[in-house]
Design a protein around this motif. Structure first.
Motif, PDB file in Angstrom:
ATOM      1  N   CYS A  70       0.753  -1.265   0.215  1.00 17.42           N
ATOM      2  CA  CYS A  70       0.009  -0.078   0.086  1.00 17.42           C
ATOM      3  C   CYS A  70       0.949   1.299   0.200  1.00 17.42           C
ATOM      4  O   CYS A  70       2.041   1.413   0.473  1.00 17.42           O
ATOM      5  N   CYS A 114      -2.069   2.544   6.004  1.00 18.80           N
ATOM      6  CA  CYS A 114      -3.185   2.591   5.175  1.00 18.80           C
ATOM      7  C   CYS A 114      -4.363   1.682   5.971  1.00 18.80           C
ATOM      8  O   CYS A 114      -4.165   0.538   6.667  1.00 18.80           O
ATOM      9  N   HIS A 162      -7.132   0.692   4.495  1.00 15.22           N
ATOM     10  CA  HIS A 162      -7.476   0.036   3.296  1.00 15.22           C
ATOM     11  C   HIS A 162      -9.220   0.171   2.985  1.00 15.22           C
ATOM     12  O   HIS A 162      -9.926  -0.732   2.760  1.00 15.22           O
ATOM     13  N   CYS A 208      -4.105   1.823  -2.554  1.00 11.15           N
ATOM     14  CA  CYS A 208      -4.385   0.762  -1.675  1.00 11.15           C
ATOM     15  C   CYS A 208      -4.018  -0.555  -2.262  1.00 11.15           C
ATOM     16  O   CYS A 208      -4.939  -1.100  -3.212  1.00 11.15           O
ATOM     17  N   ALA A 209      -3.199  -1.356  -1.858  1.00 10.58           N
ATOM     18  CA  ALA A 209      -2.839  -2.652  -2.676  1.00 10.58           C
ATOM     19  C   ALA A 209      -4.073  -3.562  -2.192  1.00 10.58           C
ATOM     20  O   ALA A 209      -4.158  -4.674  -3.140  1.00 10.58           O
ATOM     21  N   VAL A 210      -4.386  -3.444  -0.978  1.00 13.48           N
ATOM     22  CA  VAL A 210      -5.278  -4.452  -0.571  1.00 13.48           C
ATOM     23  C   VAL A 210      -6.642  -4.554  -1.172  1.00 13.48           C
ATOM     24  O   VAL A 210      -7.420  -5.490  -1.621  1.00 13.48           O
TER      25      VAL A 210
HETATM   26 ZN    ZN Z   1      -4.257  -0.154   1.818  1.00 17.71          ZN
END
Ligand code: ZN
Ligand code: GDP
Length: 328
Positions: free
Chosen positions: A265, A270, A272, A278-280
């Motif tokens: 992220c 983060c 989320h 945001c990678a999630v």
């Molecule tokens: Zn995130």
């Protein structure tokens, strides 16, 4: 000349009616009581699995627990409302076994049980009971694959009381490294049946499942059960109030899949929920992560944070009143 009573070290193997049964190094078992210095309600009172130092005063029919040694791992019941003190239920175990019935897995509860299990500091294993109720091995695999993101496939075992080999696989895991295991799970999942099979005789009373699908609690004492195949098991019937309490570590371990993704992220803190980069959330959108799993994670993190805030407030209020510590 004052005689100093002999001091020995032992392990609390059973707790009922307030008098711990302590097993000494040579295998002898002795009823004990607590020294008056181990105040009522304090966490110094011994629980199952505790290593204790006991004195054996002359002419006394019980040993005296003088000291509870520091705990390697512990299972603690915490009251999120802070009305009751945290209560340690068992100590110094190596493995927590979470039992869930394969035909009726409660995902929410399983996530919570996983957080609590990881929070103890012990290894964690999920056992799916009553595998015989599934129509086919393919169906068992289907359920397994559905939740192996929760623990990893190697920490997931399907078991049936009609399949001796499945029970022996668990017996072997416990025996390896001479582990002490703690068994948790809601009533009626088959914990007593499992213990009986591991022991090889009916030492635990099993409950007929009631119409509503819930069993009744029958076991009242907590004890370490020594298994003929090696290792030990502690059945913890009906651990109610699975309250979280600063469970960040447990949540991190139970949701390691999410925490791994979160490393990418953009912001280190983060949440989320709405941050850019945001990678999630990206993983949810691409289908790599189940949306429900992220929801659970966010929900449990919020719960843990709220409990922490409430507890800090309660502590502030207590110290303002001039009672920095609880008195009993
Ligand atoms: Zn995130
Ligand atoms: P506990 O409350 O978790 O200790 O659960 P019990 O061991 O008392 O089991 C509850 C009910 O589930 C009993 O009626 C058992 O006979 C039944 N049961 C336990 N294990 C199995 C299993 O592997 N397969 C099936 N079909 N029933 C089981």
């Amino acid at each position: 000349v004052m005689e100093t009573p002999a001091i020995e070290t032992g392990v609390v193997v059973k707790l009922d009616r307030g008098f711990p049964l302590v097993r000494l190094g040579d295998g002898r078992e002795l009823r004990c009581e607590h020294a008056t210095s181990l105040v009522k309600g304090s966490d110094q009172r011994a629980v199952v699995g505790d290593a204790v130092r006991i004195s054996l005063p002359d002419g006394h029919d019980k040993g005296i627990i003088e000291e509870t040694l520091p705990r390697r791992t512990s299972f603690v019941r915490k009251d999120p409302t802070e009305r009751a003190l945290p209560q340690t239920l068992a100590a110094n175990f190596d493995l927590v076994i979470i039992a869930q019935p394969i035909e009726d897995i409660n995902t929410r509860r399983l996530e919570r049980e996983l957080v609590l299990a990881h929070e103890t500091g012990a290894e964690v294993l999920v056992v799916l009971t009553k595998a015989d109720l599934m129509a086919s091995p393919a169906e068992v695999e289907e359920v397994r694959s559905h939740i192996d993101g929760f623990v990893g496939n190697d920490k997931l075992l399907a078991i049936s009381d009609r399949d001796e080999a499945s029970v022996q696989r668990l017996a072997q895991i416990i025996a390896e490294g001479d582990k002490t295991a703690v068994l948790i799970g809601r009533s009626g999942v088959g914990k007593s049946s499992l213990v009986n099979m591991l022991v090889g005789s009916d030492i635990q009373k099993t409950t007929a499942v009631r119409g509503d699908g819930k069993g009744r609690h029958t076991t009242v004492s907590r004890e370490i059960i020594y298994l003929p195949t090696g290792g030990r098991i502690i059945d913890m019937p009906g651990v109610r109030g699975l309250g979280l309490w600063d469970a960040d570590e447990g949540i991190g371990a139970a949701f390691s899949d999410i925490e791994e993704i979160a490393a990418s992220c953009r912001f280190r803190d983060c949440t989320h929920t709405n941050e850019p980069g945001c990678a999630v959330r990206a993983a949810v959108e691409s289908g790599d992560l189940a949306a429900e799993r992220l929801e659970s994670y966010v929900r449990l993190r919020e719960e843990s944070a709220q409990v922490k805030t409430r507890r800090e407030e309660a502590e502030r209020i207590r110290s303002r009143r001039g009672h920095p510590r609880r008195r009993r």
